[in-house]
Motif scaffolding. Sequence first.
Motif, mmCIF file in Angstrom:
data_model
loop_
_atom_site.group_PDB
_atom_site.id
_atom_site.type_symbol
_atom_site.label_atom_id
_atom_site.label_comp_id
_atom_site.label_asym_id
_atom_site.label_seq_id
_atom_site.Cartn_x
_atom_site.Cartn_y
_atom_site.Cartn_z
ATOM 1 N N UNK A 54 -1.368 12.191 -17.679
ATOM 2 C CA UNK A 54 -1.218 10.816 -17.210
ATOM 3 C C UNK A 54 0.018 10.670 -16.307
ATOM 4 N N UNK A 55 1.120 11.339 -16.679
ATOM 5 C CA UNK A 55 2.339 11.244 -15.875
ATOM 6 C C UNK A 55 2.111 11.763 -14.457
ATOM 7 N N UNK A 56 1.338 12.847 -14.344
ATOM 8 C CA UNK A 56 1.049 13.413 -13.026
ATOM 9 C C UNK A 56 0.196 12.449 -12.197
ATOM 10 N N UNK A 57 -0.731 11.790 -12.869
ATOM 11 C CA UNK A 57 -1.575 10.828 -12.163
ATOM 12 C C UNK A 57 -0.753 9.640 -11.676
ATOM 13 N N UNK A 58 0.161 9.184 -12.524
ATOM 14 C CA UNK A 58 1.029 8.070 -12.139
ATOM 15 C C UNK A 58 1.926 8.481 -10.963
ATOM 16 N N UNK A 59 2.393 9.730 -10.980
ATOM 17 C CA UNK A 59 3.225 10.237 -9.889
ATOM 18 C C UNK A 59 2.445 10.239 -8.568
ATOM 19 N N UNK A 60 1.172 10.633 -8.640
ATOM 20 C CA UNK A 60 0.331 10.610 -7.442
ATOM 21 C C UNK A 60 0.159 9.180 -6.924
ATOM 22 N N UNK B 177 2.251 6.802 -7.303
ATOM 23 C CA UNK B 177 3.536 6.428 -6.726
ATOM 24 C C UNK B 177 3.700 6.943 -5.303
ATOM 25 N N UNK B 178 3.200 8.157 -5.056
ATOM 26 C CA UNK B 178 3.260 8.727 -3.705
ATOM 27 C C UNK B 178 2.455 7.880 -2.730
ATOM 28 N N UNK B 179 1.284 7.434 -3.180
ATOM 29 C CA UNK B 179 0.462 6.573 -2.330
ATOM 30 C C UNK B 179 1.175 5.252 -2.042
ATOM 31 N N UNK B 180 1.814 4.692 -3.059
ATOM 32 C CA UNK B 180 2.526 3.421 -2.867
ATOM 33 C C UNK B 180 3.723 3.593 -1.933
ATOM 34 N N UNK B 181 4.357 4.769 -1.981
ATOM 35 C CA UNK B 181 5.481 5.037 -1.074
ATOM 36 C C UNK B 181 5.026 5.014 0.380
ATOM 37 N N UNK B 182 3.765 5.366 0.602
ATOM 38 C CA UNK B 182 3.234 5.408 1.968
ATOM 39 C C UNK B 182 2.839 4.027 2.481
ATOM 40 N N UNK B 183 2.695 3.059 1.565
ATOM 41 C CA UNK B 183 2.195 1.738 1.958
ATOM 42 C C UNK B 183 3.007 1.065 3.067
ATOM 43 N N UNK B 184 4.348 1.052 3.008
ATOM 44 C CA UNK B 184 5.100 0.382 4.084
ATOM 45 C C UNK B 184 4.829 0.984 5.467
ATOM 46 N N UNK B 185 4.616 2.300 5.499
ATOM 47 C CA UNK B 185 4.377 2.971 6.785
ATOM 48 C C UNK B 185 2.956 2.710 7.277
ATOM 49 N N UNK B 186 2.009 2.657 6.343
ATOM 50 C CA UNK B 186 0.629 2.320 6.722
ATOM 51 C C UNK B 186 0.595 0.905 7.296
ATOM 52 N N UNK B 187 1.316 -0.002 6.652
ATOM 53 C CA UNK B 187 1.360 -1.386 7.114
ATOM 54 C C UNK B 187 2.040 -1.480 8.488
ATOM 55 N N UNK B 188 3.131 -0.722 8.672
ATOM 56 C CA UNK B 188 3.889 -0.789 9.928
ATOM 57 C C UNK B 188 3.107 -0.233 11.111
ATOM 58 N N UNK B 189 2.295 0.815 10.862
ATOM 59 C CA UNK B 189 1.621 1.496 11.969
ATOM 60 C C UNK B 189 0.123 1.206 12.029
ATOM 61 N N UNK B 190 -0.352 0.294 11.201
ATOM 62 C CA UNK B 190 -1.766 -0.058 11.232
ATOM 63 C C UNK B 190 -2.124 -0.606 12.621
ATOM 64 N N UNK B 191 -3.179 -0.071 13.200
ATOM 65 C CA UNK B 191 -3.632 -0.524 14.512
ATOM 66 C C UNK B 191 -2.836 0.026 15.685
ATOM 67 N N UNK B 192 -1.798 0.822 15.401
ATOM 68 C CA UNK B 192 -0.945 1.356 16.467
ATOM 69 C C UNK B 192 -1.482 2.704 16.954
ATOM 70 N N UNK B 193 -1.153 3.022 18.197
ATOM 71 C CA UNK B 193 -1.598 4.275 18.811
ATOM 72 C C UNK B 193 -0.530 5.344 18.669
ATOM 73 N N UNK B 194 -0.944 6.526 18.235
ATOM 74 C CA UNK B 194 -0.061 7.680 18.103
ATOM 75 C C UNK B 194 -0.619 8.790 18.993
#
Length: 288
Positions: free
Chosen positions: A1-7, A9-26
């Motif tokens: 369960x701890x490993x699943x929660x850690x995973x 958490x990694x996804x949640x850490x990415x959320x601000x960047x997904x929100x910032x670059x959503x719809x943007x061109x790279x």
Amino acid sequence: MEKLIEKAGTLMDALPYIRAFWGKTLVIKYGGHAMESPQLAEGFARDVVLLKYVGMNPVIVHGGGPQIGALMKRLGKEPRFVGGMRVTDEETMEIVEMVLVGRINKEIVGLINHHGGKAVGLSGKDGTLIRARRRVHRTPTGEELDLGLVGDVTHVNPEPIRLLDEHGFIPVIAPVGVGDGGESYNINADLVAGEVAAALQAEKLIHLTDVEGIKGPGGDLISTLSQAEARRLVAAGVIEGGMLPKVESALRALEAGTAKAHILDGRIPHAILLEIFTKEGIGTEIVL
């Protein structure tokens, strides 16, 4: 369960960047060892597909210099370079198109599609995407040398790329341009990536290369570099060789409105994701 929660958490850490670059061109310049290693190539394709699925618009510009040189030698034609540019006669131009447009472009498209993306291959001749003129090479003494069908970008038509982006496709661009007379031009892929980023006013321009990033006079990696500092290092000869077109490309994109340019070590698995989805990032970022 701890490993699943850690995973999770990694996804949640990415959320601000997904929100910032959503719809943007790279715009991503893909080359070097990252393209030649099957494992890294597979990882690159998956990373690009992930970027598209989380709402970003990756645009790929690829190189292929070593592959062009290898085919030339197999055909008994010795590659020749002047000032880092491949001298390109009509026969060499046929080989360039054969390798870049006919082989490498299709391989990248196939890999991305295999991993669930919708990639479409383009060259600069498709939809008059990249217009070019013959490049004039001057030696330090001022002498002009003829490089043949080596081109400089004069205009990028962003509409075909935008249409593909809007319909969920990932454009993969081979750096071949077209002249006013319909002739083909071999263009440095780094410079094409910068011009494409400029035309699209991309959020980021990312160069994947075979070094950690830009290093200072003492050999230490520079994590952040201003436009003015980059020009100073070029003038001092600290930035030289194959890094020069990457920096020139980055500066061109920044001047046109791109927020940041990055030079990353493509030998590191998931280098693009580490740069985009982490606060620390990797490699060198160039900013205004």
